[in-house]
Enzyme design. Sequence first.
Site, PDB file in Angstrom:
ATOM      1  N   HIS A 269       0.789  -1.232   0.071  1.00 19.92           N
ATOM      2  CA  HIS A 269      -0.095   0.122   0.153  1.00 19.92           C
ATOM      3  C   HIS A 269       0.860   1.385  -0.143  1.00 19.92           C
ATOM      4  O   HIS A 269       0.698   2.059  -0.529  1.00 19.92           O
ATOM      5  CB  HIS A 269      -0.665  -0.122   1.137  1.00 19.92           C
ATOM      6  CG  HIS A 269      -1.919  -1.283   1.479  1.00 19.92           C
ATOM      7  ND1 HIS A 269      -2.208  -1.776   0.321  1.00 19.92           N
ATOM      8  CD2 HIS A 269      -2.135  -1.720   2.650  1.00 19.92           C
ATOM      9  CE1 HIS A 269      -3.068  -2.801   0.810  1.00 19.92           C
ATOM     10  NE2 HIS A 269      -2.870  -2.774   2.026  1.00 19.92           N
ATOM     11  N   LYS A 369      -0.039   0.231  14.036  1.00 17.63           N
ATOM     12  CA  LYS A 369      -1.314  -0.344  14.647  1.00 17.63           C
ATOM     13  C   LYS A 369      -1.224   0.252  15.905  1.00 17.63           C
ATOM     14  O   LYS A 369      -0.160   0.720  16.573  1.00 17.63           O
ATOM     15  CB  LYS A 369      -1.145  -1.844  14.996  1.00 17.63           C
ATOM     16  CG  LYS A 369      -1.135  -2.281  13.603  1.00 17.63           C
ATOM     17  CD  LYS A 369      -2.364  -2.983  12.829  1.00 17.63           C
ATOM     18  CE  LYS A 369      -2.334  -3.631  11.660  1.00 17.63           C
ATOM     19  NZ  LYS A 369      -3.566  -3.396  10.939  1.00 17.63           N
TER      20      LYS A 369
HETATM   21  C1  BG6 Z   1      -4.695  -4.568   5.048  1.00 12.58           C
HETATM   22  C2  BG6 Z   1      -3.718  -4.944   5.961  1.00 12.58           C
HETATM   23  O1  BG6 Z   1      -4.026  -5.006   3.693  1.00 12.58           O
HETATM   24  O2  BG6 Z   1      -4.839  -3.271   5.032  1.00 12.58           O
HETATM   25  C3  BG6 Z   1      -4.434  -4.509   7.436  1.00 12.58           C
HETATM   26  O3  BG6 Z   1      -3.424  -6.382   6.037  1.00 12.58           O
HETATM   27  C4  BG6 Z   1      -4.859  -2.913   7.434  1.00 12.58           C
HETATM   28  O4  BG6 Z   1      -3.564  -4.886   8.719  1.00 12.58           O
HETATM   29  C5  BG6 Z   1      -5.660  -2.835   6.327  1.00 12.58           C
HETATM   30  O5  BG6 Z   1      -5.159  -2.919   8.502  1.00 12.58           O
HETATM   31  C6  BG6 Z   1      -5.656  -1.367   6.079  1.00 12.58           C
HETATM   32  O6  BG6 Z   1      -6.746  -1.052   4.940  1.00 12.58           O
HETATM   33  P1  BG6 Z   1      -7.642   0.300   5.092  1.00 12.58           P
HETATM   34  O7  BG6 Z   1      -8.408   0.195   3.683  1.00 12.58           O
HETATM   35  O8  BG6 Z   1      -8.286   0.024   6.297  1.00 12.58           O
HETATM   36  O9  BG6 Z   1      -6.698   1.419   5.208  1.00 12.58           O
END
Ligand code: BG6
Length: 523
Positions: A269, A369
């Site tokens: 991401h 987190k």
């Molecule tokens: C996921 C991770 O890919 O993305 C998670 O495995 C994380 O740990 C999540 O919480 C976050 O996604 P978003 O869309 O809530 O920002």
Amino acid sequence: MTNKDDQSTSTAVQEAATDAKSENSAALPKADPCTLVIFGATGDLTRRKLAPALYDLACVGCMSPHFDILALGRKPLSDDAFRKNLEETAAKSKDARGFTAEGWKDFAGRITYLQLDPEDPASYQELAAHLDKRGGSPNHLFYLATPSSLFAKIIEGLGAAGLNHNDKGWTRIVIEKPFGHDLASAQQLNQMLRAVFAEEEIYRIDHYLGKETVQNLLVFRFGNLLFEPVWNRNYIDYIEITAGEKIGVEGRASFYEETGALRDMVANHMLQLLSLIAMEPPVAFDADSVREQKVQVFRAITPMTVEQVARRTVRGQYGRGEIDGVKVSGYREEAGVDPKSNIETYAALELFVDNWRWAGVPFYLRTGKHLSRNLTEIAVHFKRTPQALFARTPDDVLDRNAIIFRIQPNEGIAVNVGAKRPGTEMHTANVQLDFKYREAFGTRSAVAYETLLLDAMRGDATLFTRRDEVEAEWKLITPIEEAWKQIPPPEFPNYSAGSAGPAQSDDLIETGGHHWRSLDPLD
Ligand code: BG6
């Protein structure tokens, strides 16, 4: 122009947006007819993300009348029991807009459930026979929503049963993250996939690419002449990318113990966000042109040596703390976590994109987190104006200009500029030009999974990652993981749940004379 507290948007913008909205609803994109075959259909992802998104797409009229879902799982369940299970989550989900029992009934009629063990090679012949007998659309979209340990077996099984070819229609495969856990495993998975499917049939998901503001980065950068001339090392001082979450590992301890924040968030991401903010203009907004430019960004980042990893990365793990007035336990106390675990729940790093545009501009990334705030944003900080014209004014408080892309929550874009306060004296102040999606367009942004599922059904891979892209991401991340094994870990836990992360992370950015934007929920 507004000050920070006044978040009104101009009427002209709202009117333009309302026009755009009504035009859009008249020309909704339509998915191809297809059968969506979901592996791992009894899992969390299907229930929480896929089903609400598919329901919504069906409700707004994007689905073909010849769209149906074949849900696969190991549990013995009737169609009705399976549908009921999904319904309960969808009814409560914020993602399923306008959920109604009537609408669900209609949608649920398109779902059937088949008990199938993905580890048994015979299952795939059974699946082929079932799809043949079922007589739905000849287009097949296979979706791998299982733990990644099953990906190889499923890909092989589909190939062995001839389900990778389809004379009567198209076949595509969507793969969830994590795509491997290091460079070697990602390469292996790519090889296996390519032995069975053609690259244009493979859709590797990074759900951040489906988020509205993430896509808007490209429109903002390349659709506005105003910004392009200053989008380089001559004007930009540094760039901050933050993905802070209040949630902890939420019952995913076994996954997290093998993953950690770097692999879970940065390897995909956050690097995707970096590539979009840094890439050169693609020649067209199509899959290959966009992905080619993103790969070039990754290639321009030199993988770190062990010594650089020691200086330019920070690991953190949360200890006990408090979030929204509720006491939370430390990571090592969570069920399923090794009480001596050295897995990082926070990671921060400094990267350099060594190309003509960005040489010398630091990109700071941080994610964690159980932080104080849910906040995903990119902040582009500009250099100071060359002349200290206001230095002798009564209060020179002008910050540098910054553009903040708020990915979530409150999607939008803010531009921090300096202004003169009203009055006879020359007092200056920092103010914010604020664009909010919800206010400007009078609607909520599409949920990432809706965008991505629709694109996969329409055969548009622009928002999915290409083979060389995922490998280029791992080429940057694997040396950090390797170096961390050699460098003694910090004393964990090193930040309290509910805080802004470890103090070392401030040192990382302050060494370069910069600061993180505040994670204080009140700012
Ligand atoms: C996921 C991770 O890919 O993305 C998670 O495995 C994380 O740990 C999540 O919480 C976050 O996604 P978003 O869309 O809530 O920002």
